[in-house]
Structure formats: structure tokens, C-alpha cells
Design a protein around this motif. Sequence first.
Motif, PDB file in Angstrom:
ATOM      1  N   ILE A 245       0.806  -1.224   0.000  1.00 10.47           N
ATOM      2  CA  ILE A 245       0.000   0.000   0.000  1.00 10.47           C
ATOM      3  C   ILE A 245       0.835   1.268   0.000  1.00 10.47           C
ATOM      4  N   ALA A 246       2.095   1.183   0.376  1.00  8.71           N
ATOM      5  CA  ALA A 246       2.985   2.348   0.294  1.00  8.71           C
ATOM      6  C   ALA A 246       4.413   1.852   0.114  1.00  8.71           C
ATOM      7  N   PHE A 247       5.174   2.599  -0.677  1.00  9.40           N
ATOM      8  CA  PHE A 247       6.524   2.164  -1.008  1.00  9.40           C
ATOM      9  C   PHE A 247       7.330   3.363  -1.491  1.00  9.40           C
ATOM     10  N   LYS A 248       8.571   3.454  -1.024  1.00  9.52           N
ATOM     11  CA  LYS A 248       9.522   4.440  -1.556  1.00  9.52           C
ATOM     12  C   LYS A 248      10.915   3.830  -1.554  1.00  9.52           C
ATOM     13  N   ARG A 249      11.654   4.180  -2.582  1.00 10.92           N
ATOM     14  CA  ARG A 249      13.052   3.765  -2.722  1.00 10.92           C
ATOM     15  C   ARG A 249      13.870   5.029  -2.928  1.00 10.92           C
ATOM     16  N   GLU A 250      14.776   5.294  -1.991  1.00  8.05           N
ATOM     17  CA  GLU A 250      15.603   6.489  -2.103  1.00  8.05           C
ATOM     18  C   GLU A 250      16.599   6.355  -3.256  1.00  8.05           C
ATOM     19  N   ASP A 251      17.000   7.493  -3.779  1.00 13.95           N
ATOM     20  CA  ASP A 251      18.051   7.512  -4.795  1.00 13.95           C
ATOM     21  C   ASP A 251      19.262   6.752  -4.262  1.00 13.95           C
ATOM     22  N   ARG A 252      19.902   6.006  -5.133  1.00 12.78           N
ATOM     23  CA  ARG A 252      21.109   5.229  -4.846  1.00 12.78           C
ATOM     24  C   ARG A 252      20.855   3.987  -3.995  1.00 12.78           C
ATOM     25  N   SER A 253      19.607   3.667  -3.734  1.00 11.87           N
ATOM     26  CA  SER A 253      19.308   2.413  -3.040  1.00 11.87           C
ATOM     27  C   SER A 253      19.430   1.298  -4.072  1.00 11.87           C
ATOM     28  N   GLY A 254      20.051   0.195  -3.705  1.00 11.96           N
ATOM     29  CA  GLY A 254      20.350  -0.890  -4.631  1.00 11.96           C
ATOM     30  C   GLY A 254      19.129  -1.468  -5.325  1.00 11.96           C
ATOM     31  N   ILE A 255      19.351  -2.084  -6.473  1.00 11.68           N
ATOM     32  CA  ILE A 255      18.240  -2.571  -7.289  1.00 11.68           C
ATOM     33  C   ILE A 255      17.513  -3.770  -6.684  1.00 11.68           C
ATOM     34  N   LEU A 256      18.117  -4.465  -5.730  1.00 14.81           N
ATOM     35  CA  LEU A 256      17.422  -5.567  -5.058  1.00 14.81           C
ATOM     36  C   LEU A 256      16.663  -5.116  -3.812  1.00 14.81           C
ATOM     37  N   ARG A 257      16.866  -3.880  -3.402  1.00 12.73           N
ATOM     38  CA  ARG A 257      16.259  -3.408  -2.151  1.00 12.73           C
ATOM     39  C   ARG A 257      14.733  -3.475  -2.151  1.00 12.73           C
ATOM     40  N   PRO A 258      14.038  -3.187  -3.265  1.00 13.36           N
ATOM     41  CA  PRO A 258      12.574  -3.320  -3.223  1.00 13.36           C
ATOM     42  C   PRO A 258      12.119  -4.739  -2.886  1.00 13.36           C
ATOM     43  N   GLU A 259      12.745  -5.734  -3.495  1.00 11.05           N
ATOM     44  CA  GLU A 259      12.370  -7.115  -3.222  1.00 11.05           C
ATOM     45  C   GLU A 259      12.718  -7.513  -1.787  1.00 11.05           C
ATOM     46  N   ILE A 260      13.848  -7.021  -1.286  1.00  7.06           N
ATOM     47  CA  ILE A 260      14.252  -7.340   0.085  1.00  7.06           C
ATOM     48  C   ILE A 260      13.289  -6.704   1.086  1.00  7.06           C
ATOM     49  N   ALA A 261      12.973  -5.423   0.901  1.00  9.14           N
ATOM     50  CA  ALA A 261      12.051  -4.738   1.815  1.00  9.14           C
ATOM     51  C   ALA A 261      10.688  -5.425   1.820  1.00  9.14           C
ATOM     52  N   GLN A 262      10.180  -5.743   0.639  1.00  6.28           N
ATOM     53  CA  GLN A 262       8.887  -6.418   0.575  1.00  6.28           C
ATOM     54  C   GLN A 262       8.974  -7.824   1.149  1.00  6.28           C
ATOM     55  N   GLY A 263      10.104  -8.510   0.951  1.00  5.75           N
ATOM     56  CA  GLY A 263      10.284  -9.851   1.511  1.00  5.75           C
ATOM     57  C   GLY A 263      10.314  -9.841   3.027  1.00  5.75           C
ATOM     58  N   LYS A 264      10.941  -8.823   3.605  1.00  2.00           N
ATOM     59  CA  LYS A 264      10.945  -8.702   5.061  1.00  2.00           C
ATOM     60  C   LYS A 264       9.525  -8.475   5.573  1.00  2.00           C
ATOM     61  N   ALA A 265       8.796  -7.561   4.919  1.00  2.00           N
ATOM     62  CA  ALA A 265       7.419  -7.266   5.341  1.00  2.00           C
ATOM     63  C   ALA A 265       6.508  -8.467   5.124  1.00  2.00           C
ATOM     64  N   TRP A 266       6.626  -9.122   3.982  1.00  2.00           N
ATOM     65  CA  TRP A 266       5.767 -10.255   3.646  1.00  2.00           C
ATOM     66  C   TRP A 266       6.040 -11.435   4.568  1.00  2.00           C
ATOM     67  N   GLY A 267       7.296 -11.682   4.885  1.00  2.00           N
ATOM     68  CA  GLY A 267       7.652 -12.806   5.748  1.00  2.00           C
ATOM     69  C   GLY A 267       7.088 -12.679   7.145  1.00  2.00           C
ATOM     70  N   VAL A 268       7.207 -11.495   7.744  1.00  2.00           N
ATOM     71  CA  VAL A 268       6.686 -11.345   9.111  1.00  2.00           C
ATOM     72  C   VAL A 268       5.169 -11.425   9.116  1.00  2.00           C
ATOM     73  N   LEU A 269       4.553 -10.896   8.083  1.00  2.00           N
ATOM     74  CA  LEU A 269       3.100 -10.962   7.985  1.00  2.00           C
ATOM     75  C   LEU A 269       2.651 -12.412   7.796  1.00  2.00           C
ATOM     76  N   GLY A 270       3.319 -13.119   6.925  1.00  2.53           N
ATOM     77  CA  GLY A 270       2.955 -14.503   6.644  1.00  2.53           C
ATOM     78  C   GLY A 270       3.158 -15.434   7.822  1.00  2.53           C
ATOM     79  N   MET A 271       4.181 -15.185   8.605  1.00  2.00           N
ATOM     80  CA  MET A 271       4.476 -16.046   9.746  1.00  2.00           C
ATOM     81  C   MET A 271       3.832 -15.543  11.042  1.00  2.00           C
ATOM     82  N   GLY A 272       3.404 -14.283  11.075  1.00  2.00           N
ATOM     83  CA  GLY A 272       2.763 -13.731  12.268  1.00  2.00           C
ATOM     84  C   GLY A 272       3.712 -13.427  13.406  1.00  2.00           C
ATOM     85  N   HIS A 273       4.999 -13.263  13.077  1.00  2.00           N
ATOM     86  CA  HIS A 273       6.032 -12.946  14.073  1.00  2.00           C
ATOM     87  C   HIS A 273       6.967 -11.908  13.486  1.00  2.00           C
TER      88      HIS A 273
END
Length: 148
Positions: A39-67
Motif C-alpha cells: 500500500i505504500a513504497f519508496k526507494r531512495e536515490d542510490r538504493s540498490g536494485i534488489l532493495r525493493p524485493e528485500i524490503a517487501q520480503g521482510k514485510a511479507w515474511g513477518v506478515l505470513g508467519m505472524g512474528h
Amino acid sequence: MTLSLDLAARIVDAGLAHARQHNFRSMTIAVLDAGGHLIAFKREDRSGILRPEIAQGKAWGVLGMGHGARDLAMRSKEAPAFYAAIAATSQGRVIPVPGGVLVRNEAGDILGSVGVSGDMPDNDEACALAGIGEVGLVADPGHGPQPA
């Protein structure tokens, strides 16, 4: 209460402001609702090209596992085969590293999650905590050592 676009945008902006105040590396922040939708997302200038997937993976993992990610990181050390299976089952979308934080209301209900990537895991987590705290919701990073 739901995690609205306005609240999610404020979480992202406050997290980025925290990163700039502390001279962290360029950050990427993702906020998911309780259903796992971005629902909201920002990537700062010079943030690496894998950072969007990593940030979403961190958020998705905790949500999926409930911890929170601190719990996931600790559990992944205790049960590496289980977390390898989770990684395979989720097509690599679960990243059990600090920087994934559940967003809860005062009653403890999960409203969504925040994932941050760009610096060291403790700094990523600090940005998520700052963002969630800014909007008056409850941050749940999991148990274990908390960043100073």
C-alpha cells in the motif's frame, strides 16, 4: 481500524526521515496491509536494485508467519531446514532478518507490516520502528535484542 494509505505513507516518510537524521545508507521502505498487499513504497536515490524485493520480503515474511523478524531470525537458526522449506514454498519471499516489523493496533491485532532495506539490519529495523511510532501504532519487531 485498517492500515490506510495515509497512515502507510506517513510510516514510510517518518522512516526515511529517521534514516536521514542518522546518516544511514539509502533506504527502501515497503508497507503491506494485513492481506499482504503493498500500500505504500519508496526507494531512495542510490538504493540498490534488489532493495525493493528485500524490503517487501521482510514485510511479507513477518506478515505470513505472524512474528516479527527478530523472532524469525532466531527461529531460522534453530530450525534451518524448516526455514529453507519456507523459503522454497514462498518462492524466496520470506527474508528472516531484522527490518521486518508487524504493525499492530492497541488490542494486538495485526494491521499490516513494514519492511525496510538499505543499511545494517538493526538500522533498517530502527527506521520501521520510527515510522510506526510516528503514527501511534504498535510496532512488533519480535523478541530478542533490541537496537539502542
